[in-house]
Every structure is written in C-alpha cells, then in structure tokens.
Design a protein around this motif. Structure first.
Motif, PDB file in Angstrom:
ATOM      1  N   ILE A  78     -34.784 -62.892 -10.535  1.00 49.62           N
ATOM      2  CA  ILE A  78     -33.765 -62.109 -11.234  1.00 49.62           C
ATOM      3  C   ILE A  78     -33.475 -60.799 -10.506  1.00 49.62           C
ATOM      4  O   ILE A  78     -32.347 -60.277 -10.558  1.00 49.62           O
ATOM      5  CB  ILE A  78     -34.199 -61.845 -12.691  1.00 49.62           C
ATOM      6  N   HIS A  79     -34.466 -60.269  -9.793  1.00 47.41           N
ATOM      7  CA  HIS A  79     -34.237 -59.054  -9.014  1.00 47.41           C
ATOM      8  C   HIS A  79     -33.248 -59.316  -7.882  1.00 47.41           C
ATOM      9  O   HIS A  79     -32.342 -58.496  -7.627  1.00 47.41           O
ATOM     10  CB  HIS A  79     -35.559 -58.544  -8.434  1.00 47.41           C
TER      11      HIS A  79
ATOM     12  N   TRP B 195     -29.722 -59.647  -9.212  1.00 48.38           N
ATOM     13  CA  TRP B 195     -29.163 -58.384  -9.649  1.00 48.38           C
ATOM     14  C   TRP B 195     -28.779 -57.487  -8.467  1.00 48.38           C
ATOM     15  O   TRP B 195     -27.712 -56.854  -8.466  1.00 48.38           O
ATOM     16  CB  TRP B 195     -30.157 -57.658 -10.551  1.00 48.38           C
TER      17      TRP B 195
ATOM     18  N   LEU C 227     -25.631 -58.580  -7.016  1.00 44.73           N
ATOM     19  CA  LEU C 227     -24.505 -58.293  -7.893  1.00 44.73           C
ATOM     20  C   LEU C 227     -23.989 -56.871  -7.710  1.00 44.73           C
ATOM     21  O   LEU C 227     -22.778 -56.643  -7.630  1.00 44.73           O
ATOM     22  CB  LEU C 227     -24.908 -58.519  -9.353  1.00 44.73           C
TER      23      LEU C 227
ATOM     24  N   GLN D 157     -28.277 -49.679 -11.751  1.00 44.59           N
ATOM     25  CA  GLN D 157     -29.669 -49.885 -11.375  1.00 44.59           C
ATOM     26  C   GLN D 157     -30.593 -49.021 -12.235  1.00 44.59           C
ATOM     27  O   GLN D 157     -31.675 -49.466 -12.651  1.00 44.59           O
ATOM     28  CB  GLN D 157     -29.866 -49.573  -9.893  1.00 44.59           C
TER      29      GLN D 157
ATOM     30  N   VAL E   4     -31.227 -50.581 -15.625  1.00 44.54           N
ATOM     31  CA  VAL E   4     -32.223 -51.656 -15.592  1.00 44.54           C
ATOM     32  C   VAL E   4     -33.634 -51.083 -15.526  1.00 44.54           C
ATOM     33  O   VAL E   4     -34.571 -51.612 -16.142  1.00 44.54           O
ATOM     34  CB  VAL E   4     -31.951 -52.581 -14.384  1.00 44.54           C
TER      35      VAL E   4
ATOM     36  N   PHE F 120     -35.914 -57.662 -17.147  1.00 47.62           N
ATOM     37  CA  PHE F 120     -36.052 -57.744 -15.688  1.00 47.62           C
ATOM     38  C   PHE F 120     -37.506 -57.635 -15.227  1.00 47.62           C
ATOM     39  O   PHE F 120     -37.760 -57.636 -14.024  1.00 47.62           O
ATOM     40  CB  PHE F 120     -35.218 -56.638 -15.022  1.00 47.62           C
TER      41      PHE F 120
END
Length: 373
Positions: free
Chosen positions: A200-201, A204, A207, A320, A323, A333
């Motif tokens: 998932i890191h 992200w 993205l 960022q 998160v 996350f």
C-alpha cells in the motif's frame, strides 16, 4: 561570383539596404522590435558574410569531360559558406534546399510567390505567407504563417523546443523516481534486510508523485538559453546516454536515502522502519521534482517560476502528512508515530536530493552541456 563583406562595412550597408528594400524591411523590422533584436543583429553582423549572386555571374563546376556538375553555392560542399543568395530561380532554390538536406540538416523554406512553390514542397518544413502569399504557395507549404511575421516562426521554434524538453523532464522524473523504488526493494531483499515498504505504501507514493509533479513539469517555462542551443539531431533517440545516466544516478540517490531511513527506523521497530522509509521515499521524490526543472541551471535560479510546481509540491506534502499524522489513516497504511528526532531525520534525508543534484550541476556532471551554437 562570390562577394565577401567585412564586419566594419555591414552596419551602414544593412541600413541602406533595408531602406531601399521595403519587402525585406517589412519582414525583418517586426522581428527586431518583437524581442529578437540579438538574433537579427547577429544575422547581419557576422564576422564575414558572403553574398552569392546567381544569374550571369555563376561559377560553374565542370567534370573532366566538360559537363556541368553544378554551381558553387548550390552544392553541399559550398552551401555552408554562403549567407545570402540574390536573383535565384526556382531551380536554384530547390538545389539550395537539397544541398542543405544532403548535409543532414532539417530545412525550412519560406516563400510567398508561385516560383517558391517547388522549394516549399521540397523543404522539410515549407512556410507560406498567409496574407501576401499566393494560393499555389499555400498549397505547397506544410505551414501557413497567418500574420506574415518572421518573429512568429522564432516563437514557434522556441515553443517547440520547450515542449520537447518538458516531455524529457517528465520522463526523467518518472523513471528516476520509480527506479528508486525498485532499487530500494531490490537491494533490501538481496541483503536480507526485510521489506522496507508495504504494497500500500508503493501504491500511495506512485499516486502522489507520478501525477501532479509530473504534470507540473510539463508546464515548465522556457529556460533562458533555449534558443542558444544547437539544433537537436533528428536521428538521436529519446533515451540518450546523458538521460539514462541521470535516471540511474538519481534513482540510486532516492533509493539510498530511503534505505538509510529504513535502517535507522528498523533499529526501533519494523513499523518505524517502514514509516521512515515510506516518508523519505515520498518527500524526496517531491523535492526531486525541483531538480528536474533544469539539468544544467540551478533549480533556484531559473528566473521565471513555474506557477504549477509549488501547488503540486504542497499538495503532495499535505496528502503525505495526512497519511502519517491522521490516526484513522495511520491504521489504514500501517504507519507508526514518529518522534521529533525521527521527523528531523526524515526532513533531512528528504531534502538531500536538492544539494546533491545542485552540486553535480555546478560541477557539470549531469551528462548534459549547454554548448551554444
């Protein structure tokens, strides 16, 4: 016959010639007043200018049997030594265009009359006059200059160079950033250091870094010396050796900084290591976008600022931080809360791409030079 003019005779001669030749004056004067003064001045004030007059003063080149091979000034071996042609016929114009093409050049031809049509068709880029040009010349040309202003051609060339350079900047940024992610995971796996990032890191980071910053680089304004560079070789590939060199060392730089953050945090706990590597990887790529604004000039001395870069950078940083700091997103996350000392190290490592690349630019080690024509 080839006539040679020395520099000291040119200024007075040009003033008299422009005053007597209204057609030339109407084309050249707008270029001068619309911001291309240096280019126009240099065009006339070269150290030596040769004028080749074709008609009854041609110098013919004969072979051993007496057959005519061509004319001096119309042959590829002589064409680079001629600056101005006078009283040329349609056939001569085609030969001039062909001579430059045979030397590997991309040739643009401007014209307005019927007799210009063959050369406009033969040239790589035929440019017809939209206001004074004949319909025949417009049909033969690849482009029509609607305002009949040569300054528009200069502006179009500059804009074309800017677009091409911005495409290369976006490619360099995306490849170096993604190469950093690949090398980070690869090196950590080979050295049996564990996985520095969770899936998932990676999603992200891609993205927030592969979207807005890359788009902002595509809107980068022209570099100050964009028109001083020599023409690009049309046969050269997009992925040149200097570009690949920059992608490689910048990818290694991002991977090394992220790996250092991971190893530091992993001493505390695996989650801390993941969090610090995740933070440095994202923030360093966002900072690296400023480096790619120019491969030779300082990121802080580019003159006109890209008004899209700052919003893109701040948007990525804000996302960022959400998160890393919002409790709900922290659990989603799988990131840990960092101490002030750890945040300081993250900030330091994230900003390191700026001084590293700036130093290499100053030393001329970016693989690209700004050699003027």
């Amino acid at each position: 016959m080839i006539r040679k003019f020395q520099r000291q005779d040119l200024e007075a001669a040009v003033k008299i010639w422009l005053a007597a030749n209204k057609e030339a004056h109407d084309f050249i004067d707008p270029c001068y007043w619309e911001g291309y003064k240096d280019a126009v001045k240099e065009m006339f004030l070269q150290a030596e200018i040769y004028v080749f007059e074709t008609e009854d003063m041609m110098e013919e080149i004969f072979d051993e049997t007496g057959g005519i091979l061509g004319f001096i000034g119309l042959d590829k071996d002589y064409v680079e030594g001629i600056s101005v042609y006078a009283r040329v016929s349609p056939e001569h114009k085609i030969r001039i265009v062909r001579a430059w093409q045979e030397k590997g050049n991309i040739v643009a031809m401007t014209g307005a009359g019927v007799n210009d049509a063959p050369a406009l068709k033969r040239a790589d880029i035929g440019v017809a006059m939209g206001q004074t040009g004949t319909e025949v010349s417009k049909e033969a040309a690849a482009m029509i200059l609607t305002d009949d202003n040569f300054a528009t051609i200069v502006g179009a060339v500059a804009q074309g160079r800017v677009l091409y350079m911005n495409i290369l900047k976006a490619i360099q940024f995306l490849l170096s950033s993604n190469l950093g992610e690949v090398l980070l995971i690869f090196v950590a796996t080979v050295l049996n250091l564990g996985s520095p990032l969770l899936p998932i890191h990676i999603l992200w980071v891609n993205l927030i870094t592969d979207s807005l910053p890359a788009l902002a680089l595509g809107m980068e304004p022209a570099e100050p010396d964009v028109m001083d560079l020599p023409p690009r070789d049309p046969r050269s590939p997009i992925f040149t050796r200097p570009l690949l060199l920059r992608v490689l060392y910048q990818g290694l730089m991002i991977a090394g900084l992220s790996l250092a953050a991971y190893l530091t945090g992993a001493r505390v706990s695996p989650d801390t290591g993941h969090t610090m590597a995740f933070a440095v990887l994202a923030f360093s790529q966002l900072a690296h976008a400023f480096n790619v604004r120019s491969n030779t000039h300082s990121a802080f001395m580019r003159g006109k600022m890209n008004r899209w870069m700052i919003p893109a950078f701040l948007s990525g940083v804000a996302l960022q931080l959400c998160v890393l700091l919002v409790p709900f997103l922290q659990g989603l996350f799988h990131v840990a809360a960092l101490t002030p000392a750890q945040w300081g190290l993250v900030a330091l490592l994230s900003l390191m791409p700026l001084p590293i690349v700036e130093m290499l630019k100053a030393l001329g080690l970016t693989g690209e030079s700004r050699t003027k024509r």
